[in-house]
Design an enzyme around this catalytic site. Structure first.
Site, PDB file in Angstrom:
ATOM      1  N   CYS A 271      -7.929  -0.386   3.351  1.00  9.08           N
ATOM      2  CA  CYS A 271      -8.434  -1.563   4.052  1.00  9.08           C
ATOM      3  C   CYS A 271      -9.378  -1.073   5.133  1.00  9.08           C
ATOM      4  O   CYS A 271      -9.018  -0.190   5.916  1.00  9.08           O
ATOM      5  CB  CYS A 271      -7.297  -2.379   4.664  1.00  9.08           C
ATOM      6  SG  CYS A 271      -7.896  -3.764   5.655  1.00  9.08           S
TER       7      CYS A 271
ATOM      8  N   HIS B  32       0.874  -1.173   0.000  1.00  9.19           N
ATOM      9  CA  HIS B  32       0.000   0.000   0.000  1.00  9.19           C
ATOM     10  C   HIS B  32       0.915   1.228   0.000  1.00  9.19           C
ATOM     11  O   HIS B  32       2.056   1.160   0.461  1.00  9.19           O
ATOM     12  CB  HIS B  32      -0.941  -0.034   1.210  1.00  9.19           C
ATOM     13  CG  HIS B  32      -2.035  -1.040   1.051  1.00  9.19           C
ATOM     14  ND1 HIS B  32      -3.328  -0.688   0.745  1.00  9.19           N
ATOM     15  CD2 HIS B  32      -2.026  -2.387   1.109  1.00  9.19           C
ATOM     16  CE1 HIS B  32      -4.070  -1.789   0.637  1.00  9.19           C
ATOM     17  NE2 HIS B  32      -3.301  -2.836   0.859  1.00  9.19           N
TER      18      HIS B  32
HETATM   19  P1  HMG Z   1     -17.537 -13.512  12.660  1.00 11.36           P
HETATM   20  O1  HMG Z   1     -18.603 -12.521  12.986  1.00 11.36           O
HETATM   21  O2  HMG Z   1     -16.523 -13.836  13.709  1.00 11.36           O
HETATM   22  O3  HMG Z   1     -18.098 -14.872  12.032  1.00 11.36           O
HETATM   23  O4  HMG Z   1     -16.767 -12.976  11.383  1.00 11.36           O
HETATM   24  P2  HMG Z   1     -19.259 -15.827  12.353  1.00 11.36           P
HETATM   25  O5  HMG Z   1     -18.824 -17.146  11.834  1.00 11.36           O
HETATM   26  O6  HMG Z   1     -19.683 -15.691  13.794  1.00 11.36           O
HETATM   27  O7  HMG Z   1     -20.446 -15.296  11.429  1.00 11.36           O
HETATM   28  C1  HMG Z   1     -21.117 -14.075  11.666  1.00 11.36           C
HETATM   29  C2  HMG Z   1     -22.069 -13.796  10.508  1.00 11.36           C
HETATM   30  O8  HMG Z   1     -21.337 -13.636   9.292  1.00 11.36           O
HETATM   31  C3  HMG Z   1     -23.089 -14.904  10.241  1.00 11.36           C
HETATM   32  O9  HMG Z   1     -24.245 -14.298   9.714  1.00 11.36           O
HETATM   33  C4  HMG Z   1     -22.431 -15.689   9.113  1.00 11.36           C
HETATM   34  O10 HMG Z   1     -23.363 -16.363   8.312  1.00 11.36           O
HETATM   35  C5  HMG Z   1     -21.772 -14.582   8.323  1.00 11.36           C
HETATM   36  P3  HMG Z   1     -25.513 -13.994  10.655  1.00 11.36           P
HETATM   37  O11 HMG Z   1     -25.898 -15.343  11.191  1.00 11.36           O
HETATM   38  O12 HMG Z   1     -25.039 -13.030  11.728  1.00 11.36           O
HETATM   39  O13 HMG Z   1     -26.514 -13.392   9.701  1.00 11.36           O
HETATM   40  N1  HMG Z   1     -20.607 -15.061   7.596  1.00 11.36           N
HETATM   41  C6  HMG Z   1     -20.430 -14.914   6.276  1.00 11.36           C
HETATM   42  N2  HMG Z   1     -21.187 -14.336   5.319  1.00 11.36           N
HETATM   43  C7  HMG Z   1     -20.709 -14.362   4.059  1.00 11.36           C
HETATM   44  N3  HMG Z   1     -19.537 -14.934   3.702  1.00 11.36           N
HETATM   45  C8  HMG Z   1     -18.755 -15.504   4.640  1.00 11.36           C
HETATM   46  C9  HMG Z   1     -19.208 -15.522   5.981  1.00 11.36           C
HETATM   47  N4  HMG Z   1     -18.686 -16.012   7.115  1.00 11.36           N
HETATM   48  C10 HMG Z   1     -19.551 -15.732   8.099  1.00 11.36           C
HETATM   49  N5  HMG Z   1     -17.591 -16.062   4.294  1.00 11.36           N
HETATM   50  C11 HMG Z   1     -15.492 -13.285   9.381  1.00 11.36           C
HETATM   51  C12 HMG Z   1     -15.680 -13.698  10.819  1.00 11.36           C
HETATM   52  C13 HMG Z   1     -14.141 -13.816   8.930  1.00 11.36           C
HETATM   53  C14 HMG Z   1     -16.615 -13.871   8.540  1.00 11.36           C
HETATM   54  C15 HMG Z   1     -15.534 -11.753   9.311  1.00 11.36           C
HETATM   55  O14 HMG Z   1     -14.630 -11.233  10.222  1.00 11.36           O
HETATM   56  C16 HMG Z   1     -15.215 -11.219   7.945  1.00 11.36           C
HETATM   57  O15 HMG Z   1     -15.958 -11.423   6.976  1.00 11.36           O
HETATM   58  N6  HMG Z   1     -14.111 -10.497   7.821  1.00 11.36           N
HETATM   59  C17 HMG Z   1     -13.719  -9.987   6.527  1.00 11.36           C
HETATM   60  C18 HMG Z   1     -12.702  -8.968   6.705  1.00 11.36           C
HETATM   61  C19 HMG Z   1     -12.246  -8.497   5.355  1.00 11.36           C
HETATM   62  O16 HMG Z   1     -12.773  -8.843   4.286  1.00 11.36           O
HETATM   63  N7  HMG Z   1     -11.203  -7.646   5.381  1.00 11.36           N
HETATM   64  C20 HMG Z   1     -10.672  -7.102   4.209  1.00 11.36           C
HETATM   65  C21 HMG Z   1      -9.902  -8.104   3.406  1.00 11.36           C
HETATM   66  S1  HMG Z   1      -8.269  -8.434   4.048  1.00 11.36           S
HETATM   67  C22 HMG Z   1      -7.299  -7.214   3.332  1.00 11.36           C
HETATM   68  O17 HMG Z   1      -7.794  -6.326   2.704  1.00 11.36           O
HETATM   69  C23 HMG Z   1      -5.811  -7.342   3.473  1.00 11.36           C
HETATM   70  C24 HMG Z   1      -5.123  -7.744   2.171  1.00 11.36           C
HETATM   71  O18 HMG Z   1      -5.401  -6.805   1.144  1.00 11.36           O
HETATM   72  C25 HMG Z   1      -3.632  -7.783   2.396  1.00 11.36           C
HETATM   73  C26 HMG Z   1      -3.123  -6.532   3.077  1.00 11.36           C
HETATM   74  O19 HMG Z   1      -3.122  -5.458   2.492  1.00 11.36           O
HETATM   75  O20 HMG Z   1      -2.795  -6.687   4.257  1.00 11.36           O
HETATM   76  C27 HMG Z   1      -5.567  -9.116   1.711  1.00 11.36           C
HETATM   77 MG    MG Z   2      -4.349  -4.894   0.869  1.00  9.20          MG
END
Ligand code: HMG
Ligand code: MG
Length: 303
Positions: free
Chosen positions: A241, A210
């Site tokens: 992010c 970044h």
């Molecule tokens: P959580 O709340 O701990 O998970 O989140 P959970 O298992 O308790 O589920 C909570 C709710 O989320 C439930 O729905 C699940 O169904 C739903 P509810 O019953 O409340 O209606 N859920 C999902 N829905 C869709 N797709 C899924 C999914 N999993 C659970 N896969 C979780 C844990 C990991 C899901 C959450 O923290 C999350 O989605 N985090 C995403 C964070 C993210 O996307 N960050 C940005 C990307 S990383 C990044 O940008 C860095 C990178 O570029 C490299 C860098 O620059 O460092 C890659």
């Molecule tokens: Mg990134």
């Protein structure tokens, strides 16, 4: 002077890492058009989707629609982020060519970004990794905060090495060393990359920078010097992010391509088409693009 790689792979992450952080809702048809333009430009790998919780990252909620409608070019890898099995099932249904598990070298960031510890995340990824192998899907591991963390500050080299080793043991085909908040400088970059190279094949490691502090191109050059030949970038420097406050976008693809051209390093990508794609998405977002090279090339054309 150390010799640099003769060719590099540029992974275009704008449609995912870029757009995930945009406040304005970007409709699926705009994302589809953007991915199609990037495909035409010649990228071998485009990160197009994230199957994450829509409550956590609302902008990625249209990922299935995007994956279903893009015009795929044979041989191009369309990647999707998958934090857990629910994400993996969605990526499988969407015919992703590569799934990305994303962990962190920082405990604090792991909690904020995916709501679990590093060790818990690796345990979650085991199922995803196994399922990817069973389904013949490429597996990539992304390591956030490898150069510094917005919550804990310094991140020890051993912590990066430990996660690289765990990702390797999960069977990752590629591992990204990410500067989530753009704090690295060139010597630090080389120290981290050299430590990662001790744990994983150099041709499977990528630099994900970044540009928050304006160091990304210098860090890419520093990484080239130690043999890294895969880089991530976002068209028009889109993004940030959502869990790293103040972090700006990825390094701009146009800037990276311009530098590679000048260095005589092959990418197989048509910079002019990328400039057009950058102008397209910047116009939609109603702002000037963040790529210096992109803006300069567009201005020269208009003159
Ligand atoms: P959580 O709340 O701990 O998970 O989140 P959970 O298992 O308790 O589920 C909570 C709710 O989320 C439930 O729905 C699940 O169904 C739903 P509810 O019953 O409340 O209606 N859920 C999902 N829905 C869709 N797709 C899924 C999914 N999993 C659970 N896969 C979780 C844990 C990991 C899901 C959450 O923290 C999350 O989605 N985090 C995403 C964070 C993210 O996307 N960050 C940005 C990307 S990383 C990044 O940008 C860095 C990178 O570029 C490299 C860098 O620059 O460092 C890659
Ligand atoms: Mg990134």
């Amino acid at each position: 002077m150390s010799s640099l790689p003769k060719q590099v792979k540029i992974v275009e992450v704008g449609p995912r890492d870029g757009l995930q952080n945009e406040r304005e809702n970007v409709p699926a048809e705009i994302k589809i058009e953007l991915v199609n333009r990037l495909t035409t430009a010649g990228f071998q790998n485009i990160e197009a989707a994230a199957f994450v919780s829509p409550k956590w990252v609302p902008q990625m909620a249209t990922s299935a629609e995007v994956m279903a409608a893009i015009k795929r070019k044979p041989g191009v890898i369309y990647s999707a982020l998958t934090p857990n099995m629910q994400g993996f099932e969605a990526a499988l249904a969407a015919k992703a060519d590569e799934v990305v598990i994303f962990g962190s070298a920082s405990e604090a960031f792991s909690q904020k970004n995916i709501n679990c510890s590093i060790a818990e995340s690796i345990a979650r990824f085991e199922g995803v990794a196994k399922a990817a192998k069973e389904n013949g899907i490429r597996l990539r591991g992304s390591i956030s905060c490898a150069f510094g963390c917005p919550y804990q500050g310094e991140v020890p080299l051993d912590a990066v090495a430990d996660v690289v080793g765990r990702m390797r043991d999960l069977g990752c085909d590629e591992i990204d060393i990410a500067d989530t908040i753009g704090v690295a400088t060139p010597r630090k970059t080389q120290a981290v990359m050299e430590r990662a190279i001790r744990e994983f094949r150099v041709d499977g490691l990528s630099g994900h920078f970044h540009d928050t502090y304006g160091q990304a191109l210098a860090n890419i050059y520093a990484s080239l010097e130690v043999g890294i030949a895969i880089y991530h970038s976002s068209v028009s420097g889109l993004g940030g992010c959502p869990y790293a406050k103040g972090a700006t976008g990825n390094v701009a693809t146009e800037d990276v391509l311009y530098m590679m051209q000048g260095l005589g390093i092959e990418t197989g990508i048509d910079l002019d088409i990328v400039v057009d794609a950058g102008q397209f998405i910047s116009q939609f977002l109603n702002r000037k693009g963040a790529s210096r090279a992109g803006n300069a090339i567009a201005a020269k054309r208009a003159a």
